[in-house]
Scaffold this active site. Structure first.
Site, mmCIF file in Angstrom:
data_model
loop_
_atom_site.group_PDB
_atom_site.id
_atom_site.type_symbol
_atom_site.label_atom_id
_atom_site.label_comp_id
_atom_site.label_asym_id
_atom_site.label_seq_id
_atom_site.Cartn_x
_atom_site.Cartn_y
_atom_site.Cartn_z
ATOM 1 N N ARG A 184 -8.552 -0.340 4.306
ATOM 2 C CA ARG A 184 -7.634 0.645 3.709
ATOM 3 C C ARG A 184 -6.341 -0.024 3.259
ATOM 4 N NH1 ARG A 184 -5.502 4.290 7.572
ATOM 5 N NH2 ARG A 184 -4.194 4.797 5.783
ATOM 6 N N ASP A 201 4.594 0.289 11.947
ATOM 7 C CA ASP A 201 3.370 -0.342 11.436
ATOM 8 C C ASP A 201 3.266 -1.810 11.824
ATOM 9 O OD1 ASP A 201 3.134 1.489 8.285
ATOM 10 O OD2 ASP A 201 2.615 1.991 10.341
ATOM 11 N N ARG A 218 -5.747 10.402 4.809
ATOM 12 C CA ARG A 218 -4.735 11.326 5.309
ATOM 13 C C ARG A 218 -3.497 11.347 4.427
ATOM 14 N NH1 ARG A 218 0.246 11.992 6.437
ATOM 15 N NH2 ARG A 218 0.570 13.916 7.535
ATOM 16 N N CYS A 248 -5.015 12.188 12.516
ATOM 17 C CA CYS A 248 -5.641 10.909 12.134
ATOM 18 C C CYS A 248 -5.670 10.074 13.418
ATOM 19 C CB CYS A 248 -4.837 10.224 11.044
ATOM 20 S SG CYS A 248 -3.414 9.360 11.679
ATOM 21 N N ARG A 302 -0.780 14.720 12.636
ATOM 22 C CA ARG A 302 0.065 14.340 11.493
ATOM 23 C C ARG A 302 0.582 15.627 10.856
ATOM 24 N NH1 ARG A 302 -1.061 8.950 10.062
ATOM 25 N NH2 ARG A 302 0.754 8.994 8.718
ATOM 26 N N PRO A 303 1.540 16.299 11.525
ATOM 27 C CA PRO A 303 2.030 17.585 11.007
ATOM 28 C C PRO A 303 2.679 17.419 9.636
ATOM 29 C CG PRO A 303 3.478 16.736 12.713
ATOM 30 C CD PRO A 303 2.274 15.849 12.705
ATOM 31 N N ILE A 304 2.695 18.501 8.884
ATOM 32 C CA ILE A 304 3.374 18.461 7.579
ATOM 33 C C ILE A 304 4.385 19.605 7.480
ATOM 34 C CG2 ILE A 304 1.493 17.280 6.358
ATOM 35 C CD1 ILE A 304 0.655 20.030 5.250
ATOM 36 N N ASP A 305 4.905 20.017 8.623
ATOM 37 C CA ASP A 305 5.872 21.136 8.632
ATOM 38 C C ASP A 305 7.102 20.830 7.784
ATOM 39 O OD1 ASP A 305 6.057 19.211 10.865
ATOM 40 O OD2 ASP A 305 7.946 20.223 11.278
ATOM 41 N N LEU A 306 7.548 19.582 7.782
ATOM 42 C CA LEU A 306 8.749 19.226 6.992
ATOM 43 C C LEU A 306 8.454 19.341 5.490
ATOM 44 C CD1 LEU A 306 9.963 16.115 9.038
ATOM 45 C CD2 LEU A 306 10.794 18.470 9.192
ATOM 46 N N LYS A 354 0.845 -1.212 0.000
ATOM 47 C CA LYS A 354 0.000 0.000 0.000
ATOM 48 C C LYS A 354 0.873 1.253 0.000
ATOM 49 C CE LYS A 354 -1.699 1.734 3.965
ATOM 50 N NZ LYS A 354 -1.498 3.195 4.088
ATOM 51 N N ASN A 355 1.918 1.255 0.850
ATOM 52 C CA ASN A 355 2.703 2.481 1.007
ATOM 53 C C ASN A 355 3.705 2.696 -0.107
ATOM 54 O OD1 ASN A 355 1.186 2.948 3.220
ATOM 55 N ND2 ASN A 355 2.743 2.362 4.712
ATOM 56 N N ILE A 405 7.630 6.584 16.952
ATOM 57 C CA ILE A 405 7.207 7.306 15.745
ATOM 58 C C ILE A 405 5.900 8.044 15.915
ATOM 59 C CG2 ILE A 405 6.691 7.089 13.269
ATOM 60 C CD1 ILE A 405 9.619 6.414 13.879
HETATM 61 C C1 EPZ Z 1 4.224 6.794 6.258
HETATM 62 O O1 EPZ Z 1 3.460 7.802 6.894
HETATM 63 C C2 EPZ Z 1 3.276 5.610 6.116
HETATM 64 N N1 EPZ Z 1 2.138 5.999 5.272
HETATM 65 C C3 EPZ Z 1 2.799 5.189 7.498
HETATM 66 O O2 EPZ Z 1 1.927 4.095 7.347
HETATM 67 C C4 EPZ Z 1 4.006 4.772 8.318
HETATM 68 O O3 EPZ Z 1 3.582 4.407 9.613
HETATM 69 C C5 EPZ Z 1 4.978 5.964 8.410
HETATM 70 O O4 EPZ Z 1 5.342 6.384 7.069
HETATM 71 C C6 EPZ Z 1 6.261 5.599 9.156
HETATM 72 O O5 EPZ Z 1 6.882 4.544 8.510
HETATM 73 C C7 EPZ Z 1 2.298 5.981 3.932
HETATM 74 O O6 EPZ Z 1 3.361 5.704 3.415
HETATM 75 C C8 EPZ Z 1 1.077 6.309 3.126
HETATM 76 P P1 EPZ Z 1 6.334 10.077 8.471
HETATM 77 P P2 EPZ Z 1 4.054 9.318 6.974
HETATM 78 O O7 EPZ Z 1 6.239 11.333 7.686
HETATM 79 O O8 EPZ Z 1 4.746 9.639 5.713
HETATM 80 C C9 EPZ Z 1 6.311 13.188 12.056
HETATM 81 C C10 EPZ Z 1 -0.312 3.317 7.276
HETATM 82 O O9 EPZ Z 1 -1.473 3.363 7.634
HETATM 83 N N2 EPZ Z 1 6.288 14.229 11.015
HETATM 84 O O10 EPZ Z 1 7.555 9.242 8.346
HETATM 85 O O11 EPZ Z 1 2.962 10.206 7.445
HETATM 86 C C11 EPZ Z 1 4.946 12.528 12.197
HETATM 87 O O12 EPZ Z 1 4.123 13.279 13.065
HETATM 88 C C12 EPZ Z 1 0.578 4.443 7.685
HETATM 89 O O13 EPZ Z 1 0.167 2.403 6.558
HETATM 90 C C13 EPZ Z 1 6.464 15.561 11.384
HETATM 91 O O14 EPZ Z 1 6.638 15.880 12.564
HETATM 92 O O15 EPZ Z 1 5.117 9.112 8.143
HETATM 93 C C14 EPZ Z 1 5.264 11.174 12.765
HETATM 94 O O16 EPZ Z 1 5.391 11.273 14.174
HETATM 95 C C15 EPZ Z 1 0.401 4.699 9.153
HETATM 96 N N3 EPZ Z 1 6.425 16.518 10.423
HETATM 97 C C16 EPZ Z 1 6.629 10.851 12.160
HETATM 98 O O17 EPZ Z 1 7.157 12.105 11.663
HETATM 99 C C17 EPZ Z 1 6.233 16.226 9.099
HETATM 100 O O18 EPZ Z 1 6.235 17.169 8.257
HETATM 101 C C18 EPZ Z 1 6.554 9.821 11.027
HETATM 102 O O19 EPZ Z 1 5.965 10.453 9.984
HETATM 103 C C19 EPZ Z 1 6.055 14.870 8.741
HETATM 104 C C20 EPZ Z 1 6.093 13.892 9.710
#
Ligand code: EPZ
Length: 417
Positions: free
Chosen positions: A398, A306, A92, A116, A121-125, A22-23, A328
């Site tokens: 999902r 996950d 999301r 979620c 789920r911040p997107i600041d990065l 999926k990812n 995480i």
């Molecule tokens: C991806 O989510 C996966 N989703 C997640 O799977 C997976 O758990 C996660 O990576 C970690 O491996 C998809 O690929 C679609 P991150 P993502 O950005 O990209 C923080 C599932 O259901 N963060 O690596 O959202 C965030 O809050 C999902 O299969 C910031 O602070 O993960 C989190 O604590 C669940 N600022 C951590 O980083 C940002 O701008 C991990 O987030 C972005 C993230």
């Protein structure tokens, strides 16, 4: 709303072919937005998140079809850069469309993804990186608007956290940016490597996928291509956990063992036998599972967050005490309250779960809190004595293609009603 009815315990036996990841497919579907032409995606899993992604692509003007696990997307006719709230809020991870839309159209409008089930789920990065690449960003009324009328420009980006989504969005925005983009502290997940392989097959120039430094030389445009999605390592872990808790023995087909090394070593420490050969894994559970003293979730190649819910459920039925530290997501342990209904003895202290193994579970009505937490309840139910009713199973749909018929083929007594 449909539910899963599971009668246990049942020892699982047989063969299971693992679905596409999926990812991996979600960012690759987003990447097709950059392609001038048609892309054919093989081994595409039949999931609600895939369906939602195809609907977003259709809304943007792409022509999409999906049949027999093959998705065909033609982005030639793309004419829109706004992802509507209705579609954005359904999934999301639709934030992953941002980089590709911005790279293709020079502007993008998305709904603030908000939180979620796993917490904020911040997107600041994502935002700070795209700003560094020259995008102007305006937030307001629950929407975020990105504009780069003169196109994006390559730059160096140092990620403070190896975010999967931010790494993917930066790569997608950089493919057709002017000049070279270098990402330091990039995420190294196999799903990112799969997206890089797809993009390079389409004519992108990306180097270092799978390492913590990724370099993207911007190109004028890319074509479509034909691509096969890698197997889903978390789905593989799910069927291993269901086999482990029922004392079963299965053959997993179409897996990439090297994507599962940290997961496999935890199953081995719990007493399971694993033999890897040519894209298969033979998996046999012990009579009684052993505890695993410490698991820490981390970015790849560490133990994946996950897989945490699936493995914690297994350890709740192991002999002895196990500890899991979730590094995480803030609210990853929400499913534990539901697990306790089966008789699990788990204490949560902040980001730490302390598990005292019990000898068996008894069936209980429960409801899914999120995707992997929901899958954990299915794992618990196949081992539990009695009839379990699981509701809110839309979370599971999902990320799992036909989890009921797949488990039924392995011998489980499971029905969706
Ligand atoms: C991806 O989510 C996966 N989703 C997640 O799977 C997976 O758990 C996660 O990576 C970690 O491996 C998809 O690929 C679609 P991150 P993502 O950005 O990209 C923080 C599932 O259901 N963060 O690596 O959202 C965030 O809050 C999902 O299969 C910031 O602070 O993960 C989190 O604590 C669940 N600022 C951590 O980083 C940002 O701008 C991990 O987030 C972005 C993230």
């Amino acid at each position: 709303m449909s539910k899963l009815i599971i009668n246990g315990p049942t020892r699982l036996n047989g063969e299971v072919c693992i679905q596409g990841a999926k990812n991996s497919v979600l960012p690759i579907l987003a990447a097709t937005i950059l392609c001038n032409g048609k892309s054919t995606i093989h081994n595409c899993p039949k999931l609600s998140d895939v369906n939602n992604s195809l609907n977003i692509l259709r809304y943007l003007g792409c022509k999409c079809s999906f049949k027999n696990n093959i998705a065909v997307i033609d982005s030639e006719t793309l004419h829109c850069c706004v992802v509507p709230d209705s579609l954005m809020l359904k999934m999301r991870s639709s934030i992953i469309f941002l980089g590709a839309i911005l790279g293709r159209c020079g502007s993008a409008v998305i709904t603030s993804p908000g939180g979620c089930e796993l917490g904020p789920r911040p997107i600041d990065l994502h935002i700070s990186a795209l700003k560094r690449m020259g995008a102007a960003v305006h937030e307001g009324y629950g929407r975020i608007e990105f504009n780069a009328p003169n196109g994006l420009k390559g730059t160096t980006i140092n990620l403070s956290f190896a975010s999967v989504g931010a790494t993917e969005n930066i790569i997608l925005a950089a493919v057709t940016a002017k000049g070279t983009t270098v990402i330091h502290n990039a995420a190294k997940e196999p799903e990112i490597c799969d997206m890089v392989r797809f993009l390079n097959s389409c004519g992108a120039k990306i180097y270092g996928g799978g390492t913590d430094t990724i370099t993207i030389n911007g190109v004028k445009g890319i074509s479509g291509c034909s691509h096969t999605i890698i197997p889903d390592r978390i789905v593989a872990a799910t069927y291993m956990a269901a086999t482990a808790v029922t004392g079963g023995e299965i053959l997993l087909k179409n897996v990439e063992p090297e994507h599962l090394t940290t997961i496999s070593s935890v199953f081995c420490e719990a007493g399971c036998e694993l033999k890897c050969f040519e894209g298969n894994i033979y998996f046999k559970a012990p009579e009684r599972l052993k505890n695993v003293s410490m698991i820490r979730t981390a970015v790849y190649p560490g133990f994946p967050t996950d897989a945490g819910p699936l493995v914690l459920t297994m350890l709740a039925l192991a002999r002895g005490t196990s500890v899991m530290v979730e590094n995480i997501f803030q609210n990853r342990f929400r499913y534990v309250d539901e697990l306790r209904r089966f008789g699990a003895n788990i204490r949560i202290e902040g980001k730490i779960a302390i598990v005292e193994g019990v000898s068996s579970f008894s069936a209980a009505p429960c409801k899914c809190t999120d995707l992997r937490g929901g899958a954990a309840l299915v794992v618990a139910a196949v081992a539990a004595k009695g009839t379990t009713v699981i509701s809110d199973i839309h979370h599971i749909k999902r990320g799992y293609e036909n989890i009921d018929t797949t488990l039924a083929m392995l011998g489980a007594n499971i029905n969706e009603v």
